[in-house]
Write an enzyme that holds these catalytic residues in place. Structure first.
Site, mmCIF file in Angstrom:
data_model
loop_
_atom_site.group_PDB
_atom_site.id
_atom_site.type_symbol
_atom_site.label_atom_id
_atom_site.label_comp_id
_atom_site.label_asym_id
_atom_site.label_seq_id
_atom_site.Cartn_x
_atom_site.Cartn_y
_atom_site.Cartn_z
ATOM 1 N N CYS A 115 -3.722 -9.723 -0.373
ATOM 2 C CA CYS A 115 -4.605 -10.520 -1.225
ATOM 3 C C CYS A 115 -3.892 -11.806 -1.665
ATOM 4 O O CYS A 115 -3.658 -12.678 -0.847
ATOM 5 C CB CYS A 115 -5.118 -9.694 -2.405
ATOM 6 N N HIS B 48 -7.354 -5.090 0.409
ATOM 7 C CA HIS B 48 -6.392 -4.228 -0.284
ATOM 8 C C HIS B 48 -6.236 -2.893 0.441
ATOM 9 O O HIS B 48 -6.993 -1.958 0.215
ATOM 10 C CB HIS B 48 -6.854 -3.984 -1.727
ATOM 11 N N GLU C 178 -3.739 -0.988 -0.072
ATOM 12 C CA GLU C 178 -2.966 -0.120 -0.965
ATOM 13 C C GLU C 178 -3.826 0.575 -2.015
ATOM 14 O O GLU C 178 -3.359 1.473 -2.725
ATOM 15 C CB GLU C 178 -1.883 -0.955 -1.682
#
Length: 203
Positions: free
Chosen positions: A94, A181, A183
């Site tokens: 990001c 994202h 994660e």
């Protein structure tokens, strides 16, 4: 958590609630030592490059040009370039992807629409790409961003979206910028929704 090792991945963290998330158990399982660098608390003048195994640059609500309020952003770009010169692996997520793009000389700018939520992206990586070559087709990913970037010169696009074209790129052999994202966990999404600044973006 800090893992002690002679070589470790430095994880550049911009705000407390944007962490390694689901990537942490992957690093631990692979035996990869890592250390958070909490830039929102203190930004060191330099990273100990002789101890660096790579960089992970996480996300954050600021944009890459917010140097007045976040002076470490310019420093980070210098660190990213230093890591690339040392042939260290770099992963930008990001804001981290935008910082990687800017460090490579690409333009970062506000996108026409914000992407917040779950979106489909198409993997367009070459078949021999080390990370994305075996993942052709469309995949659903989590997004939370208002800015985007141009594909840096010399970079290879590995993922694209319908609303926001630039979703992921590779530079060289082992530097990746992901606008989405990878994660994120369910707990992280719930935490992000509790953040006042994040809630304002949803209004």
């Amino acid at each position: 958590m800090v893992h002690r090792s002679s070589k470790r991945v430095f994880v550049l963290q911009h705000v407390p609630h944007e962490t390694l998330g689901g990537l942490e158990p992957l690093l631990v399982g692979a035996g990869v030592a890592w250390q958070p660098v909490r830039l929102f608390e203190h930004a060191p003048r330099e990273l100990p490059w002789d101890e660096a195994a790579g960089l992970v640059v996480l996300g954050g609500p600021m944009n890459v040009d917010a140097h007045a309020s976040h002076p470490f952003l310019a420093q980070e770009q210098a660190w990213i370039r230093a890591a690339l010169q040392r042939d260290l692996p770099v992963l930008g997520i990001c804001l981290g992807a935008q910082l990687l793009a800017r460090a490579l000389g690409a333009r970062v700018f506000p996108h026409a629409v914000k992407e917040i939520g779950w979106y489909d992206v198409d993997i367009v990586a070459p078949s021999d790409d080390p990370l994305f070559g075996g993942l052709p087709g469309r995949h659903t990913v989590f997004q939370w961003h208002g800015d985007t970037f141009e594909l840096p010169a010399g970079a290879v696009q590995v993922a694209r979206g319908e609303q926001c074209t630039q979703q992921a790129f590779r530079y060289g052999a082992q530097a990746y910028g992901l606008q989405f994202h990878v994660e994120v966990t369910a707990e992280m999404v719930a935490h992000w929704l509790d953040e006042p600044q994040n809630r304002q973006e949803l209004q």
